[in-house]
Design a protein around this motif. Sequence first.
Motif, mmCIF file in Angstrom:
data_model
loop_
_atom_site.group_PDB
_atom_site.id
_atom_site.type_symbol
_atom_site.label_atom_id
_atom_site.label_comp_id
_atom_site.label_asym_id
_atom_site.label_seq_id
_atom_site.Cartn_x
_atom_site.Cartn_y
_atom_site.Cartn_z
ATOM 1 N N ALA A 218 0.827 -1.203 0.000
ATOM 2 C CA ALA A 218 0.000 0.000 0.000
ATOM 3 C C ALA A 218 0.865 1.259 0.000
ATOM 4 N N THR A 219 2.002 1.220 0.687
ATOM 5 C CA THR A 219 2.858 2.406 0.803
ATOM 6 C C THR A 219 3.667 2.639 -0.474
ATOM 7 N N LEU A 220 4.275 1.592 -0.983
ATOM 8 C CA LEU A 220 5.190 1.735 -2.118
ATOM 9 C C LEU A 220 4.520 1.540 -3.471
ATOM 10 N N GLY A 221 3.309 0.955 -3.467
ATOM 11 C CA GLY A 221 2.675 0.593 -4.728
ATOM 12 C C GLY A 221 3.100 -0.799 -5.140
ATOM 13 N N ALA A 222 2.307 -1.440 -6.007
ATOM 14 C CA ALA A 222 2.620 -2.818 -6.390
ATOM 15 C C ALA A 222 1.854 -3.204 -7.655
ATOM 16 N N GLU A 223 2.343 -4.248 -8.305
ATOM 17 C CA GLU A 223 1.632 -4.884 -9.415
ATOM 18 C C GLU A 223 1.137 -6.229 -8.875
ATOM 19 N N ILE A 224 -0.194 -6.391 -8.788
ATOM 20 C CA ILE A 224 -0.764 -7.568 -8.136
ATOM 21 C C ILE A 224 -1.707 -8.289 -9.093
#
Length: 302
Positions: A218-224
């Motif tokens: 949530a803090t750094l962002g992600a590809e999920i």
Amino acid sequence: MHYKDYYATLDVPRDASLDQIKKAYRKLARQTHPDMSKATDAEARFKEAAEAYATLKDPEKRAAYDALGHPKAGEEFAPPPQWRHEHAADAASFDDLDLADLLAALGRGHHRGGARGPVATPGHDYENTVQLSLEDAHRGTTLSLDLKEAGGTRTLEVTIPPGTREGQKLRLRGKGGKGRHGGPDGDIYLHITLAPHPVFRADHHDLYFDLALAPWEATLGAEIEVPTLDGPVVLTVPAGTRSGRKLRLRGRGLAQGKAANGDLYALVHIDVAPKPSEAERALYQELSRISHFNPRAPKETP
């Protein structure tokens, strides 16, 4: 027997021409057709308009109808005595007929004493509730429907089109009970419900599911990778995503016929490890020491 004011139903004067009657019926039919109108009384009004038009477009039936005079709509009445005399063969059944059936029966007599056939009776309409999975509602399916009738059970193969939604009513024309004496066959109305799904919740053609994120995602962002009804896809989680945010995947919801698909919404909540390791605890302790973030501080007004 109750009197029905067919002229009032079509909203035409009693001296209306056939063209006026046709034009009024077509307009009303478009407004009240169950496939076009969402009004709860649309189907009943559509049938009333069709009944009125069937009488007023036929010169003999219209003349027989006009001979009744002009009682108030819904008022109890009996055919005039001369009708019973002229149509003695039908007199015994007058009290059991609907106005439309009576006019149809009398309209078949071209002259006094002429032979008349039995009254055309439409077949029965059937109603049934069908529960679909989200996958079947999305892609369409074929069902076997068992109908209990006087002569036994009839099995009908029913095609459910893609994009069927909760609460929709599908009409199968002419698939109901058989009409008698030339009357039209009845219809079948299928009321659609959707079965609960282990992942998705449907709202019309949009779908919702819960997406759990780790604090660093949530803090750094992600590809999920996330599920859809057509297979997994990759969702981009923006950096700084907060719990409660809705992330939209356009066109990944339920199909809706020829229109664009609904959307898929991921409802975010932040989850934490219930039993962090010693290394994880140490990192969290270091983060708490250096971070100035206070989630309970008043939010700045944009």
